[in-house]
Design a protein around this motif. Structure first.
Motif, mmCIF file in Angstrom:
data_model
loop_
_atom_site.group_PDB
_atom_site.id
_atom_site.type_symbol
_atom_site.label_atom_id
_atom_site.label_comp_id
_atom_site.label_asym_id
_atom_site.label_seq_id
_atom_site.Cartn_x
_atom_site.Cartn_y
_atom_site.Cartn_z
ATOM 1 N N PRO A 1 36.463 31.913 34.325
ATOM 2 C CA PRO A 1 37.672 32.304 33.573
ATOM 3 C C PRO A 1 37.754 33.803 33.323
ATOM 4 O O PRO A 1 38.834 34.382 33.382
ATOM 5 N N ARG A 2 36.614 34.453 33.089
ATOM 6 C CA ARG A 2 36.673 35.902 32.845
ATOM 7 C C ARG A 2 37.047 36.657 34.116
ATOM 8 O O ARG A 2 37.736 37.670 34.049
ATOM 9 N N ASP B 1 39.012 35.470 36.493
ATOM 10 C CA ASP B 1 40.448 35.218 36.669
ATOM 11 C C ASP B 1 41.264 36.083 35.711
ATOM 12 O O ASP B 1 42.282 36.655 36.090
ATOM 13 N N ARG B 2 40.788 36.197 34.481
ATOM 14 C CA ARG B 2 41.490 37.037 33.507
ATOM 15 C C ARG B 2 41.458 38.507 33.931
ATOM 16 O O ARG B 2 42.454 39.222 33.799
ATOM 17 N N ARG C 1 44.015 38.993 36.720
ATOM 18 C CA ARG C 1 45.387 39.018 36.208
ATOM 19 C C ARG C 1 45.680 40.311 35.445
ATOM 20 O O ARG C 1 46.776 40.870 35.555
#
Length: 65
Positions: free
Chosen positions: A22-23, A25-26, A29
């Motif tokens: 998740p980090r 992907d963040r 983005r």
């Protein structure tokens, strides 16, 4: 890069690649958002700076020597 290799790091990920953390992907983005905003704000900054330099040239006192 050490987990999935160089091709995954620089290539276009396909459907068979595992999902990133998740980090990661963040971070991706956030990077895309920054690049998107750069295209909006860079011309505004350049226009403002050129306006300031033109105004500075008009307002500077001239020497009569």
């Amino acid at each position: 890069m050490t987990t999935f290799g160089v091709a995954r790091a620089i290539g276009v990920p396909g459907p068979d690649y595992p999902v990133d953390a998740p980090r990661a992907d963040r971070a991706r983005r956030a990077h895309l958002n920054a690049v998107e905003n750069l295209a909006v704000f860079a011309p505004l900054v350049l226009l403002q700076r050129s306006s300031m330099s033109a105004r500075k040239q008009r307002c500077s006192p001239r020497r009569l020597t």
